[in-house]
Design an enzyme around this catalytic site. Structure first.
Site, mmCIF file in Angstrom:
data_model
loop_
_atom_site.group_PDB
_atom_site.id
_atom_site.type_symbol
_atom_site.label_atom_id
_atom_site.label_comp_id
_atom_site.label_asym_id
_atom_site.label_seq_id
_atom_site.Cartn_x
_atom_site.Cartn_y
_atom_site.Cartn_z
ATOM 1 N N SER A 151 0.456 -1.077 0.104
ATOM 2 C CA SER A 151 -0.370 0.526 0.104
ATOM 3 C C SER A 151 0.538 1.271 -0.341
ATOM 4 O O SER A 151 1.752 1.274 -0.229
ATOM 5 C CB SER A 151 -0.749 -0.199 1.164
ATOM 6 O OG SER A 151 -1.962 1.241 0.977
ATOM 7 N N ASP A 240 -9.867 -4.532 -5.443
ATOM 8 C CA ASP A 240 -9.158 -3.643 -4.674
ATOM 9 C C ASP A 240 -9.230 -2.685 -5.266
ATOM 10 O O ASP A 240 -9.009 -2.425 -6.765
ATOM 11 C CB ASP A 240 -7.040 -3.421 -3.769
ATOM 12 C CG ASP A 240 -6.767 -3.085 -3.542
ATOM 13 O OD1 ASP A 240 -7.324 -1.690 -3.221
ATOM 14 O OD2 ASP A 240 -5.758 -2.799 -3.866
ATOM 15 N N HIS A 270 -7.736 -4.674 -1.181
ATOM 16 C CA HIS A 270 -7.195 -4.064 -0.223
ATOM 17 C C HIS A 270 -6.130 -4.907 1.448
ATOM 18 O O HIS A 270 -7.318 -4.781 2.016
ATOM 19 C CB HIS A 270 -7.143 -3.095 -0.460
ATOM 20 C CG HIS A 270 -5.770 -1.492 0.319
ATOM 21 N ND1 HIS A 270 -4.716 -1.603 -1.271
ATOM 22 C CD2 HIS A 270 -5.325 -1.429 1.058
ATOM 23 C CE1 HIS A 270 -3.780 -0.644 -0.467
ATOM 24 N NE2 HIS A 270 -4.133 -0.808 0.824
#
Length: 298
Positions: A151, A240, A270
């Site tokens: 991320s 995601d 995610h």
């Protein structure tokens, strides 16, 4: 593919967090850390795990074996530049060290909004410089170093890869899991109990608030010169909002001549990567990353 049954089960059990706001951020940080045992398990035993200081930046060093010297993987946690710490990703780093055979250095970079751009990037660069200067004292091979993150950590990782390319000490490879890329990247249109566009917008505003040029290369890696960057493994999750942007960035790398492999995990969301106790795909993805690191650091 629809949401994986394991993802649906988490969502049905109340695993969807409230919207991220200034008022909910503290609770979100606490909740992320408090959920680590349930989400990721107790962690893999290793030869040694120790906390340290890299010129003022807190780090945690994971040694999978007493072998000397060990190759090194810097791991940068996710959390939108605003959440996450050494504890939230401890089980993941342990498992990655055990499977890869490499020492893992987790970097506890400063968080936004208390520390906005470029604080996190600066902390990572400081830790990498420390390794190149001091690593041999700890039995680490400073000639075999990779960088990885998930991320926002993946965003920092790809920027660091460019920084150290330009300084003549490139990483052996980079691993980007569900990466944040450019602020204006077109998000995937998915219904997901994971990251939402509102949460991503909050994180951008926290780290790069009004007045900061979000199109500069250190915030918009897709707009940077990508030639000569280290080989990349890019992992995305089907459900995601960052799936499309991550794959588009992987294509940008490939078009720049960077050896790049992109893999999409079906049915996942995610943040799946650190949730080793929830999702079978998480353990498989870490195993894939570890195999990649073994090959690139051999």
């Amino acid at each position: 593919m629809s949401l994986h049954p394991q993802v649906r089960a988490v969502a049905q059990a109340g695993g969807v967090p409230p919207p991220l706001t200034t008022e909910t951020l503290t609770a979100a940080r606490i909740g992320l850390e408090a959920s680590t045992l349930a989400e990721a398990g107790p962690g893999t035993p290793l030869t040694a795990v120790s906390d340290g200081d890299a010129d003022g930046v807190p780090i945690r060093l994971y040694l999978p074996s007493p072998a000397n010297p060990l190759p090194v993987v810097f791991y940068l946690h996710g959390g939108g530049w605003a959440m996450g710490n050494l504890e939230t990703h401890d089980p993941l780093c342990r498992y990655l060290a055990a499977l890869s055979g490499a020492a893992v250095i987790a970097v506890d970079y400063r968080l936004a909004p208390e520390h906005a751009f470029p604080a996190a990037h600066d902390d990572v660069d400081t830790a990498v410089a420390w390794l190149h200067r001091e690593g041999e004292r700890y039995g680490l091979d400073t000639g075999r170093v990779a960088i990885a993150g998930d991320s926002a950590g993946a965003h920092i990782a790809t920027v660091a890869a460019r920084h150290w390319r330009d300084r003549g000490k490139p990483f052996a490879c980079q691993v980007l899991v569900c990466p944040v890329t450019d602020h204006d990247a077109e998000l995937s249109d998915v219904e997901s109990p994971g990251l939402r566009p509102q949460g991503l917008e909050f994180c951008w505003d926290a780290y790069a608030p009004a007045g900061v040029d979000r199109d500069q290369p250190d915030l918009a890696p897709g707009k940077a010169d990508l030639t000569g960057l280290p080989p990349a493994l890019v992992i995305t999750a089907e459900h995601d909002v960052l799936c499309g942007p991550g794959e588009a960035y992987a294509m940008r790398l490939a078009e720049a001549g960077v050896p790049t492999v992109a893999v999409r995990y079906q049915g996942m969301i995610h943040g799946f990567f650190r949730r080793l106790a929830r999702f079978d795909a998480a353990r498989q993805a870490v195993a894939q990353v570890a195999a990649n690191l073994r090959a690139e650091l051999s």
